[in-house]
Design a protein around this motif. Structure first.
Motif, PDB file in Angstrom:
ATOM      1  N   VAL A 548       4.266   2.754  -4.633  1.00 14.68           N
ATOM      2  CA  VAL A 548       4.662   1.351  -4.436  1.00 14.68           C
ATOM      3  C   VAL A 548       3.822   0.637  -3.380  1.00 14.68           C
ATOM      4  N   PRO A 549       3.469   1.275  -2.242  1.00 13.42           N
ATOM      5  CA  PRO A 549       2.682   0.562  -1.231  1.00 13.42           C
ATOM      6  C   PRO A 549       1.310   0.112  -1.709  1.00 13.42           C
ATOM      7  N   MET A 550       0.824   0.658  -2.789  1.00 10.78           N
ATOM      8  CA  MET A 550      -0.519   0.304  -3.257  1.00 10.78           C
ATOM      9  C   MET A 550      -0.563  -1.012  -4.004  1.00 10.78           C
ATOM     10  N   GLY A 551       0.590  -1.616  -4.281  1.00  9.41           N
ATOM     11  CA  GLY A 551       0.616  -2.887  -4.981  1.00  9.41           C
ATOM     12  C   GLY A 551       0.839  -2.709  -6.469  1.00  9.41           C
ATOM     13  N   PRO A 552       1.312  -3.758  -7.167  1.00  8.34           N
ATOM     14  CA  PRO A 552       1.649  -3.625  -8.587  1.00  8.34           C
ATOM     15  C   PRO A 552       0.456  -3.328  -9.478  1.00  8.34           C
ATOM     16  N   VAL A 553      -0.729  -3.880  -9.164  1.00  8.94           N
ATOM     17  CA  VAL A 553      -1.896  -3.656 -10.016  1.00  8.94           C
ATOM     18  C   VAL A 553      -2.291  -2.183  -9.991  1.00  8.94           C
ATOM     19  N   GLY A 559      -0.123   4.439 -13.853  1.00  9.90           N
ATOM     20  CA  GLY A 559       0.904   4.784 -14.831  1.00  9.90           C
ATOM     21  C   GLY A 559       2.321   4.595 -14.355  1.00  9.90           C
ATOM     22  N   LEU A 560       2.528   3.850 -13.262  1.00  7.36           N
ATOM     23  CA  LEU A 560       3.877   3.635 -12.743  1.00  7.36           C
ATOM     24  C   LEU A 560       4.543   2.478 -13.484  1.00  7.36           C
ATOM     25  N   PRO A 561       5.702   2.666 -14.077  1.00  8.80           N
ATOM     26  CA  PRO A 561       6.440   1.548 -14.678  1.00  8.80           C
ATOM     27  C   PRO A 561       7.068   0.691 -13.575  1.00  8.80           C
ATOM     28  N   VAL A 562       6.385  -0.377 -13.187  1.00 13.50           N
ATOM     29  CA  VAL A 562       6.746  -1.116 -11.979  1.00 13.50           C
ATOM     30  C   VAL A 562       8.167  -1.653 -12.049  1.00 13.50           C
ATOM     31  N   GLU A 563       8.498  -2.359 -13.127  1.00 12.51           N
ATOM     32  CA  GLU A 563       9.828  -2.966 -13.207  1.00 12.51           C
ATOM     33  C   GLU A 563      10.914  -1.898 -13.240  1.00 12.51           C
TER      34      GLU A 563
END
Length: 660
Positions: A548-553, A559-563
């Motif tokens: 998460v600290p790396m930002g949404p992009v 491969g992280l499902p942000v929402e």
């Protein structure tokens, strides 16, 4: 477009003024027919109770509402202009809480000082709170976040002490319950007669300093070039605001949010210059309080509910602020999560030390007591006698502290805001609000229903914080104000309980203060079951928390499902907070201070910070429970209050270290 700016306030205030007057007239018709108003104003008939009530109660109440609202609106405007901070107000800076604490202390410990007058005593408390806030914020150049956090700390500290004094001296301070809720009920003309000259004189002083106050909006170099003595003008503005707050609070109690909302409504209506807001902010405050008090009167006349006006302004002020927040200009850029995760070496070797320390503290909590002969160590033969009383309390305190600290860590990582915590963001109060409603509406509801209601309240609070934070990029000022607005909702329920004399009011107040007094093994087993499910689940989210600290992009690229991850983390924080608040109540700083302490000792990765937060949160709460049980034995203090007082020195120290 000057014309449009001029027409916009005129239309807005015509609508607001008409609404306030119509509601007030409607309220008056429930007390006396309109045809008799004029006679009751000038020469009330002594044999007509309705005319006497109208003359000596309804009229002075309306005038008191106008004066109190105008005074708070002016105080909020002066604070915001002087500090160049749209979040400054008597509520957010803890000034009203300081006044309330000072009056409570005097009533309990030195009632003879009341001869000085309540405004003088309230002013002393206001100035002390203001001095504390200014001292903390000055080390950070009065940044928006530092100022508001210092105000929150001051307000919670004063509130914790006030609750403790009320719990320990209920027979002496029962009359302060109604006053603390901001009651405008009047029996004569003494309040408006005292308020009118004071507020008029202070308004005149503010008007005489209008030009220097106007120039405070410029940067310091330009203001000094124009001959403005910045230090003198700022001190004058702060002192005038403190005086206004003290005068109003001393006569009518705490009326929250008016000092915060009125200047912002004046600004949003089109008033850009300070001179215009100097007229419109007090007018806005007066009309707001008058309208709200009329609504309170109508509800009371209909037999629906009897609320103090201060509680009702908080109830209406929370949605108003949530609507205003996206329209406020940011006072500083949003925080980033990068400050919460570094590549420094992770000092995980400290985790066994923390675990050992927790075991020793738990053993001490079981063995150490305080009686008539002072401190004593329980002999092994007597341990079975005290274990049923001490062990459940220490156990449930440890579990609640662990879950609150973990919830705070999750919130700080996902929001990128190092100030995020259940206490600051309103999640704890959202949980408490849901549980309080369950207690009121379902007196026979069981533990499962209370837990479900608390979880629903906490998740709703989280959802609102997320919606506001998402639209502002998680700007700290917007997030903090959202939490403050949500916290006001619970205060309405509690204040109503205290003011109306509900027989469950002392129990609710003790629970709000954070109490482990009613802990038993079945409750510990239930809480431990939830903790055993939720804490490992939080550990299962560590990969997401590291990314998460790396930002949404970057997160999506990995491969992280942000929402989905955000929703899961927020849901986990809500459930952890719900269970912890159910166990011990919402008043504690563990959720804010625990993750900070974990990072301070060198824990960097998400998994190590979670484990460290669990251990530190449990440590703080067990120590707090032991001190609450023994400090003033045979009487007890609420555990949450002691935990808050333990965490406050750390937070004050952190405030001195924070920079923009």
């Amino acid at each position: 477009m000057p014309g449009s700016d001029a027409r916009s306030p005129l239309l807005a205030y015509t609508v607001l003024g008409s609404l306030a007057l119509v509601l007030t007239a409607w309220c008056w018709t429930t007390q006396l027919p309109a045809a008799q108003w004029w006679g009751a104003v000038l020469h009330p008939r002594l044999d007509d109770p309705q005319q006497l009530v109208f003359h000596f109660s309804a009229l002075p109440r309306a005038l008191t509402a106008i004066l109190a609202g105008a005074g708070l609106g002016l105080a909020g405007l002066l604070l915001q202009q002087t500090l160049r901070n749209p979040l400054a107000s008597p509520t957010t800076l803890g000034l009203e809480a300081g006044s309330q604490l000072a009056l409570t202390i005097v009533l309990v410990a030195a009632p003879g000082l009341l001869v000085l007058g309540r405004p003088v005593i309230a002013l002393a408390g206001t100035l002390l709170a203001l001095g504390f806030v200014m001292a903390c914020a000055a080390r950070n150049r009065f940044s928006s976040v530092a100022l508001v956090l210092a105000g929150l700390v001051a307000g919670l500290f004063c509130g914790a002490l006030t609750i403790a004094l009320r719990l320990l001296n209920q027979e002496y301070v029962a009359t302060l319950f109604l006053w603390g809720g901001g009651s405008l009920a009047q029996q004569d003309w003494s309040a408006p007669v005292a308020l009118a000259p004071s507020i008029a004189a202070l308004y005149l002083l503010a008007a005489l300093l209008a030009r220097p106050f106007e120039l405070l909006a410029l940067d310091e170099e330009n203001a000094r070039a124009l001959g403005v003595p910045l230090g003198v003008v700022r001190c004058a503005g702060l002192f005038l605001a403190a005086l206004l707050t003290a005068v109003v609070t001393a006569h009518v109690g705490v009326i929250g949010f008016v000092g915060l909302a009125a200047p912002q409504i004046a600004r949003l209506s089109g008033a850009r210059r300070f001179a215009a807001r100097l007229v419109l902010a007090p007018l806005t405050g007066a009309l707001l309080v008058l309208a709200v008090d009329a609504i309170v009167g109508l509800l009371e006349a209909a037999g629906i509910i009897d609320l103090p006006t201060g509680a009702a302004t908080a109830l209406l002020g929370a949605p108003l602020l949530l609507w205003l927040l996206p329209r406020l200009r940011r006072s500083e850029p949003p925080s980033t999560q990068r400050s919460l995760a570094t590549s420094a070496r992770d000092r995980t070797r400290l985790l066994p030390l923390l675990a050992t320390l927790l075991v020793l503290v738990m053993a001490s909590a079981l063995l150490i007591g305080h009686g008539s002969a002072g401190w004593w160590l329980t002999p092994p033969a007597d341990l079975a006698l005290v274990e049923p009383w001490r062990a459940p309390r220490a156990s449930i305190a440890a579990l609640a502290g662990a879950m609150l600290a973990t919830s705070g860590l999750l919130l700080q990582r996902i929001s990128g805001n190092p100030l995020a915590a259940p206490e600051v963001l309103g999640i704890g109060t959202g949980v408490a609000f849901g549980m309080a409603l369950a207690m009121i509406l379902g007196q026979t509801a069981g533990l499962a229903a209370h837990t479900a209601a608390g979880a629903a309240g906490g998740f709703l609070a989280l959802f609102l914080v997320l919606m506001v934070g998402r639209r502002s990029g998680f700007a700290p000022d917007q997030v903090l104000l959202t939490g403050l607005a949500l916290s006001a909702l619970l205060d309405v329920v509690i204040v109503a309980f205290l003011a109306l004399g509900d027989p469950r009011a002392p129990q609710v107040l003790a629970w709000m203060a954070g109490s482990t007094y009613y802990a038993d093994w079945p409750k510990v087993l239930t809480t431990a079951t939830f903790a055993a499910l939720l804490l490992p689940s939080a550990l299962a989210l560590t990969r997401w928390l590291d990314i998460v600290p790396m930002g949404p992009v970057t997160a999506r690229a990995l491969g992280l499902p942000v929402e989905t991850s955000r929703l899961a983390i927020l849901a986990m924080a809500s459930l952890l907070t719900s269970v912890a608040v159910m166990a011990t109540g919402p008043l504690t700083f563990v959720g804010l201070a625990g993750p900070h302490m974990a990072r301070l000792i060198g824990l960097r990765r998400a998994w190590s910070q979670i484990l460290g937060s669990v251990l530190i949160g449990a440590l703080v709460m067990v120590v707090a429970d032991a001190l609450a049980r023994t400090l003033i034995a045979p009487r007890e203090l609420p555990t949450g209050i002691v935990a808050a007082l333990i965490g406050l020195p750390y937070l004050i120290w952190q405030l001195g270290r924070r920079t923009r």
